[in-house]
Design a protein around this motif. Structure first.
Motif, PDB file in Angstrom:
ATOM      1  N   UNK A  17      25.020  25.813  53.134  1.00  0.00           N
ATOM      2  CA  UNK A  17      24.115  25.594  51.998  1.00  0.00           C
ATOM      3  C   UNK A  17      24.841  25.004  50.787  1.00  0.00           C
ATOM      4  N   UNK A  18      26.142  24.699  50.955  1.00  0.00           N
ATOM      5  CA  UNK A  18      26.904  24.100  49.868  1.00  0.00           C
ATOM      6  C   UNK A  18      27.439  25.095  48.857  1.00  0.00           C
ATOM      7  N   UNK A  19      27.407  26.383  49.179  1.00  0.00           N
ATOM      8  CA  UNK A  19      27.898  27.409  48.256  1.00  0.00           C
ATOM      9  C   UNK A  19      29.310  27.806  48.668  1.00  0.00           C
ATOM     10  N   UNK A  20      30.220  27.752  47.724  1.00  0.00           N
ATOM     11  CA  UNK A  20      31.607  28.089  48.058  1.00  0.00           C
ATOM     12  C   UNK A  20      31.784  29.600  48.119  1.00  0.00           C
ATOM     13  N   UNK A  21      32.661  30.004  49.020  1.00  0.00           N
ATOM     14  CA  UNK A  21      33.000  31.416  49.143  1.00  0.00           C
ATOM     15  C   UNK A  21      33.634  31.910  47.849  1.00  0.00           C
ATOM     16  N   UNK A  22      34.448  31.057  47.242  1.00  0.00           N
ATOM     17  CA  UNK A  22      35.108  31.432  45.990  1.00  0.00           C
ATOM     18  C   UNK A  22      34.095  31.750  44.893  1.00  0.00           C
ATOM     19  N   UNK A  23      33.067  30.922  44.765  1.00  0.00           N
ATOM     20  CA  UNK A  23      32.081  31.175  43.698  1.00  0.00           C
ATOM     21  C   UNK A  23      31.347  32.501  43.927  1.00  0.00           C
ATOM     22  N   UNK A  24      31.071  32.807  45.196  1.00  0.00           N
ATOM     23  CA  UNK A  24      30.415  34.085  45.491  1.00  0.00           C
ATOM     24  C   UNK A  24      31.308  35.258  45.108  1.00  0.00           C
ATOM     25  N   UNK A  25      32.601  35.165  45.451  1.00  0.00           N
ATOM     26  CA  UNK A  25      33.502  36.278  45.168  1.00  0.00           C
ATOM     27  C   UNK A  25      33.903  36.353  43.700  1.00  0.00           C
ATOM     28  N   UNK A  26      33.928  35.239  43.001  1.00  0.00           N
ATOM     29  CA  UNK A  26      34.158  35.292  41.558  1.00  0.00           C
ATOM     30  C   UNK A  26      33.042  36.096  40.906  1.00  0.00           C
ATOM     31  N   UNK A  27      31.834  35.897  41.392  1.00  0.00           N
ATOM     32  CA  UNK A  27      30.685  36.649  40.878  1.00  0.00           C
ATOM     33  C   UNK A  27      30.797  38.134  41.247  1.00  0.00           C
ATOM     34  N   UNK A  28      31.163  38.412  42.496  1.00  0.00           N
ATOM     35  CA  UNK A  28      31.299  39.798  42.952  1.00  0.00           C
ATOM     36  C   UNK A  28      32.353  40.537  42.127  1.00  0.00           C
ATOM     37  N   UNK A  29      33.482  39.862  41.876  1.00  0.00           N
ATOM     38  CA  UNK A  29      34.557  40.476  41.100  1.00  0.00           C
ATOM     39  C   UNK A  29      34.344  40.342  39.589  1.00  0.00           C
ATOM     40  N   UNK A  30      33.221  39.726  39.210  1.00  0.00           N
ATOM     41  CA  UNK A  30      32.857  39.584  37.807  1.00  0.00           C
ATOM     42  C   UNK A  30      33.979  38.935  36.981  1.00  0.00           C
ATOM     43  N   UNK A  31      34.444  37.780  37.479  1.00  0.00           N
ATOM     44  CA  UNK A  31      35.494  37.053  36.783  1.00  0.00           C
ATOM     45  C   UNK A  31      35.293  35.555  36.981  1.00  0.00           C
ATOM     46  N   UNK A  32      35.914  34.774  36.135  1.00  0.00           N
ATOM     47  CA  UNK A  32      35.942  33.323  36.320  1.00  0.00           C
ATOM     48  C   UNK A  32      37.373  32.858  36.568  1.00  0.00           C
ATOM     49  N   UNK A  33      38.289  33.816  36.630  1.00  0.00           N
ATOM     50  CA  UNK A  33      39.701  33.516  36.792  1.00  0.00           C
ATOM     51  C   UNK A  33      40.055  33.431  38.281  1.00  0.00           C
ATOM     52  N   UNK A  34      40.376  32.236  38.750  1.00  0.00           N
ATOM     53  CA  UNK A  34      40.675  32.017  40.161  1.00  0.00           C
ATOM     54  C   UNK A  34      41.929  32.765  40.589  1.00  0.00           C
ATOM     55  N   UNK A  35      42.870  32.990  39.667  1.00  0.00           N
ATOM     56  CA  UNK A  35      44.085  33.740  40.006  1.00  0.00           C
ATOM     57  C   UNK A  35      43.784  35.208  40.288  1.00  0.00           C
ATOM     58  N   UNK A  36      42.788  35.756  39.593  1.00  0.00           N
ATOM     59  CA  UNK A  36      42.350  37.132  39.859  1.00  0.00           C
ATOM     60  C   UNK A  36      41.800  37.206  41.286  1.00  0.00           C
ATOM     61  N   UNK A  38      42.507  35.120  43.814  1.00  0.00           N
ATOM     62  CA  UNK A  38      43.637  34.947  44.742  1.00  0.00           C
ATOM     63  C   UNK A  38      44.371  36.277  44.957  1.00  0.00           C
ATOM     64  N   UNK A  39      44.671  36.956  43.861  1.00  0.00           N
ATOM     65  CA  UNK A  39      45.385  38.237  43.945  1.00  0.00           C
ATOM     66  C   UNK A  39      44.564  39.278  44.702  1.00  0.00           C
ATOM     67  N   UNK A  40      43.271  39.319  44.443  1.00  0.00           N
ATOM     68  CA  UNK A  40      42.405  40.277  45.136  1.00  0.00           C
ATOM     69  C   UNK A  40      42.385  40.011  46.636  1.00  0.00           C
ATOM     70  N   UNK A  41      42.297  38.753  47.018  1.00  0.00           N
ATOM     71  CA  UNK A  41      42.287  38.412  48.442  1.00  0.00           C
ATOM     72  C   UNK A  41      43.627  38.703  49.103  1.00  0.00           C
ATOM     73  N   UNK A  42      44.725  38.462  48.386  1.00  0.00           N
ATOM     74  CA  UNK A  42      46.052  38.793  48.940  1.00  0.00           C
ATOM     75  C   UNK A  42      46.149  40.292  49.218  1.00  0.00           C
ATOM     76  N   UNK A  43      45.723  41.085  48.246  1.00  0.00           N
ATOM     77  CA  UNK A  43      45.763  42.540  48.407  1.00  0.00           C
ATOM     78  C   UNK A  43      44.837  43.001  49.531  1.00  0.00           C
ATOM     79  N   UNK A  44      43.666  42.399  49.621  1.00  0.00           N
ATOM     80  CA  UNK A  44      42.701  42.742  50.664  1.00  0.00           C
ATOM     81  C   UNK A  44      43.298  42.475  52.051  1.00  0.00           C
TER      82      UNK A  44
END
Length: 98
Positions: A17-36, A38-44
């Motif tokens: 549908x053209x929706x990026x996974x990153x945009x969905x997870x930025x919303x879930x983590x309530x942030x606009x910081x891509x480094x946040x 990245x760090x969350x996914x590394x820890x996960x």
């Protein structure tokens, strides 16, 4: 799989549908910081790998393969004691890394 490649793959993933996974997870983590993100996914990923190894206790029923190895199909075939035709075991939906 190499963690940094896995993170980059997730960052580049876009659903049909053209929706990026990153945009969905930025919303879930309530942030606009891509480094946040990245760090969350590394820890996960790190925690998931620890949990899986702990569950199997790195015993005889646990097999860890590097899927980035171009000979993975051959290795799996050798483990199963059969010749696998790599044509039928291709990597689909592979994300191109920048």
């Amino acid at each position: 799989r190499n963690t940094e490649n896995w993170v980059e793959s997730r960052l580049n993933h876009i659903n049909p549908n053209g929706i990026s996974l990153a945009s969905r997870f930025l919303s879930i983590y309530n942030t606009t910081n891509i480094d946040v993100l990245r760090d969350a996914w590394r820890l996960e990923k790190e925690q998931f790998e620890k949990d899986i190894k702990s569950y199997f206790n790195s015993g005889p029923y646990f097999l860890e393969l590097n899927i980035e190895n171009p000979n993975a199909t051959e290795m799996i075939g050798n483990l199963l004691g059969m010749k696998l035709n790599a044509e039928y075991w291709q990597h689909h939906n592979k994300t191109k890394l920048a």
